[in-house]
Structure formats: C-alpha cells, structure tokens
Design a protein around this motif. Structure first.
Motif, short mmCIF file in Angstrom:
data_model
loop_
_atom_site.label_atom_id
_atom_site.label_comp_id
_atom_site.label_asym_id
_atom_site.label_seq_id
_atom_site.Cartn_x
_atom_site.Cartn_y
_atom_site.Cartn_z
N PHE A 141 42.43 47.73 -16.84
CA PHE A 141 41.81 47.30 -18.09
C PHE A 141 42.87 47.28 -19.17
O PHE A 141 43.44 48.31 -19.51
CB PHE A 141 40.65 48.21 -18.52
CG PHE A 141 40.00 47.68 -19.78
CD1 PHE A 141 39.04 46.69 -19.72
CD2 PHE A 141 40.41 48.13 -21.03
CE1 PHE A 141 38.48 46.16 -20.88
CE2 PHE A 141 39.86 47.61 -22.19
CZ PHE A 141 38.88 46.63 -22.12
N GLU A 193 48.59 51.17 -16.07
CA GLU A 193 48.04 52.34 -16.77
C GLU A 193 48.38 53.57 -15.92
O GLU A 193 48.05 53.58 -14.74
CB GLU A 193 46.51 52.24 -16.87
CG GLU A 193 45.98 51.04 -17.63
CD GLU A 193 44.55 50.71 -17.18
OE1 GLU A 193 43.60 51.28 -17.75
OE2 GLU A 193 44.38 49.89 -16.26
N ASP A 226 50.81 50.82 -20.20
CA ASP A 226 49.71 50.73 -21.17
C ASP A 226 49.15 52.14 -21.36
O ASP A 226 48.39 52.63 -20.53
CB ASP A 226 48.63 49.77 -20.66
CG ASP A 226 47.48 49.63 -21.67
OD1 ASP A 226 47.40 50.44 -22.62
OD2 ASP A 226 46.65 48.71 -21.48
N LYS A 255 44.66 52.63 -30.18
CA LYS A 255 43.58 53.61 -30.32
C LYS A 255 43.92 54.78 -31.26
O LYS A 255 43.86 54.59 -32.47
CB LYS A 255 43.13 54.06 -28.94
CG LYS A 255 42.44 52.89 -28.21
CD LYS A 255 41.53 53.28 -27.07
CE LYS A 255 40.67 52.06 -26.67
NZ LYS A 255 40.84 51.63 -25.30
#
Ligand SMILES: *Cc1c(COP(=O)(O)O)cnc(C)c1O
Length: 405
Positions: A141, A193, A226, A255
């Motif tokens: 994602f 990730e 990421d 974030k």
C-alpha cells in the motif's frame, strides 16, 4: 434521531461512498482520547493510521501551528520562506540524509520517490525509458494516485481505474528468492514497506530488509523505503529499517511528520539521487510551506524529546505479550513491532469488523484492515496505565473475560 445518526445521515447523503467508517462521530480529541458528539470518551487505538504518533492536539505542535498561522502561512516555492531551511536541516540532521524534498500527502511523496528513481535510472544508470522497472511487493500500500494503484495487488483498488502506468513488477512480499529472480539490468529500484501496515501488519522474515538492500546494491538499483506508516517512532525505532541497520537510498516519510494537525510528507536522499531534480522538474504549490515546516519541526522535536520511539519499543513489546497471553479462542496470531500491532482473527470466527464495533461500544477505537486483522496502533504518548485499562475490554470482546482481581 440521535445526534450521531444525524451526522451519519448527512455525511452519507452528501459525501462520496468511498469509506466505510465505524458509526462514531468525533468532536474533540486530547492526547490518546477522543470524544464523540454524545459526550462518550474513547481510547484512540488507530491514531489516524499513525499520523497521530504525538497524540491529538499536542500542545507544543498546536502552539507551533497557531504561532506560524499568525505570521506567515503560504508563499509557494516561487519565493523562499524563513521556516523551510530550518525544517529541512532539522529533518536531514535527525535522519542522516543529505537532502529532503517536502510534499504534502504520503502518496505525493511516493510519487516523488518514483520520479526520482526513474530519472536517476535514465540519467545515472542509463536505462532507456521503456526498459526501466521498479519492483514492488504483493500486498503493498503506497497510496491512491493512478500511478500508485497501477502496481497494487488489491483488485478493489484497481478495478475500473485503468489504463495503468507501466514499469512496475510485483513479487511476493518477504520472498527473497522471487525478488532475486525478478531483478535484472532493467531494475532501477525496489519500493518496499519494511512492515506492510495496510495489508494487515505483515512483518517480513528476519533479515529481509537487509537482504533486499544487498540485492539492490548487487544490481545497482535504488532501495526506496516507504516508512510513511512505520516511520517516526511507530515500530520502536526512528525507522523500521533501523531494526536491521538498513539505510535506504530514498526514505519516504509522511503521516506523523505533520504531528496530527497538518499534512506534511517528504522524501529523503543523498546528493547522488536528489540532484536528478532541477528547477521545473518537480514541485508542489503547498509543499514546504511555512505552516507545514513549523508544524513538522515541532512534530520532530516532540518525537525526539519525549522519546516516543523508545516508548513504542517498550510498551509495544509488553502490550503484544499481554495480547498473546489472553489466549483468545478467536485469535489466530498477534504480530507487529513496537506499537504497530495486528491481531488476526481466525476465519471461522468471522471478519474483524464486528469485533471493532464491539470495541467501539466499549470505548476503544480500532479499525479492521483486510477483513481479518484488527490493528492496534495507539498514539505513542500512551501510558502503560492507559493500555492496561484497555486490556480487560479487549479480552472481553475477544471472548476471554479476565476474572476480576
Ligand atoms: C498512508 C500511507 C500512504 C499514503 O499516504 P496518504 O497521506 O494517505 O497519501 C503511503 N504509504 C503507506 C505505507 C501508508 O501507510
């Protein structure tokens, strides 16, 4: 109709139907708690997907926001502003990269990393445009733009949104054999990730990131990490990559960089990669604006001074043990690192959603991800006592009530 029902009704009537939120309407937040419009208090165990590592409305971050808002908010990058330089230097010194390129949302930072890698592939590696490939992983994602969903392995994210951007190749996550087999002279980068958050807090086998880095070096490809969700303290280190002492060529952050009050993202890299950009090749009207820079600096200060990564390491390890010790009959596995924790519900116990609804009714907000997983990722300012209070409630919902005392 209750107040809650009115708000739900309005959002459903006038909004697009692209989310399936829990039926709770929040109106206030402080630290690890939020309150709904009926006055009920909840422990926030989602933290806006780790955008709230510093907690709701951290006083220092809010002060930075307000003070900057009263001075200067936006210049565009057509001019310099007096907050950008200090922010970039703070970010680089903290993370050990030579340069940073600020954007706003996570997806934009991922797009920026992809553009940097592609331009580096052509300008430095000399891989012709049509040949360049970036390797990505099943279950990834990285955001919702058309290029990013082009390499999603989730049919729901893609179906109906083509045509897609070429130049990506999927391999199974955690599978080094497959990665090695997929790498070639065409491979300019691997985008990964270190823990897959949205896929359900999927932790790769030990040594995975280190091996990915080694393969990248062997093939002259860039490692793009990421860490939008896993970074900035969430897993118990500044970056999840730090657990294996891996330094990617491009680090992607977002974030929690915005401290829960403002969208701020960035890519971090050394000269060799970042210098592929020249004036006009990339940009963003809001990227690096003084409000974002002031907020991000305060967010980093809080992260460091309140030792949030250390807290996540300590509390996360303890909390995960406690969750495992519940020995819930509906739980298949408890996994994660630091305060990024996934509780996998056995498929014969049904999906995770009803468990999240039951938690909500008892004052704990958590959200299911990918059907079977409840993600517990509270703000990193949470205390052991606050987590302790949540345990009997979680035990009750997972069908293993703790005896009183
Ligand atoms: C949330 C997330 C993104 C996208 O960030 P947005 O700010 O929603 O665009 C990208 N990658 C990872 C790993 C994320 O968790």
């Amino acid at each position: 109709m209750t107040t809650t029902a009115q708000y739900l009704d309005e959002a459903e009537r006038f909004g697009a139907n692209n989310y399936h939120p829990l039926p709770v309407v929040l109106e206030r937040g402080e630290g690890v708690y939020v309150w709904d419009v009926e006055g009920r208090r909840y422990l926030d165990m989602l933290s806006a997907y780790s955008a709230l590592n510093q907690g709701h409305r951290h006083p220092r971050i809010v002060r930075a926001l307000v003070e900057q808002a009263e001075r200067l908010t936006l210049t565009s990058r057509a001019f310099h502003n007096d907050r950008l330089g200090p922010f970039l230097s703070r970010l680089c010194r903290l993370t050990g990269f030579e340069r940073a390129l600020p954007m706003n949302t996570g997806a934009e930072a991922v797009e920026t990393a992809i553009k940097a890698a592609r331009k580096w592939g052509q300008d430095v590696r000399g891989v012709p445009e049509g040949d360049a490939e970036i390797i990505v992983f099943d279950g990834n994602f990285h955001g919702r733009t058309t290029t990013i969903i082009s390499f999603s392995s989730e049919p729901l994210y893609r179906k109906g949104f083509g045509p897609f951007t070429p130049g990506f190749r999927l391999v199974p996550y955690g599978d080094l054999q497959a990665l090695r087999g997929a790498m070639s002279r065409r491979t300019i980068a691997v985008l990964v990730e270190p823990i897959q958050g949205e896929a359900g807090v999927v932790v790769p086998p030990p040594g995975f990131m280190r091996a990915v880095k080694a393969l990248c070096r062997e093939h002259g490809a860039l490692l793009l990490a990421d860490e939008i969700q896993t970074g900035l303290g969430r897993t118990g280190r500044l970056f999840a990559c730090d657990w294996e002492d891996v330094r990617p060529d491009v680090m992607i952050v977002g974030k929690a960089l915005g401290g829960g009050v403002y969208p701020v993202s960035a890519i971090l890299a050394d000269d060799a990669v970042m210098n592929v950009f020249s004036p006009g090749t990339h940009g963003s009207t809001f990227g690096g604006n003084p409000l974002a820079a002031a907020v991000a600096m305060a967010s980093l200060d809080v992260l460091v001074e309140e030792r949030l990564a250390e807290r996540a390491a300590e509390l996360g390890a303890w909390f995960m043990d406690e969750l495992r010790a519940l020995e819930s009959p509906v739980v298949e596995e408890v996994r994660g690192r630091g305060l990024l924790i996934g509780v996998v519900i056995r498929s014969d116990a049904g999906p995770a959603r009803p468990f999240c609804e039951a938690l909500m009714e008892r004052g704990i907000l958590a959200k299911e991800t990918h059907e079977q997983v409840i993600r517990f990722a509270p703000p990193l300012v949470v205390t052991r006592e606050q987590l302790q209070e949540a345990l009997p409630i979680i035990a009750e919902v997972l069908g293993r009530p703790l005896s009183p005392g």
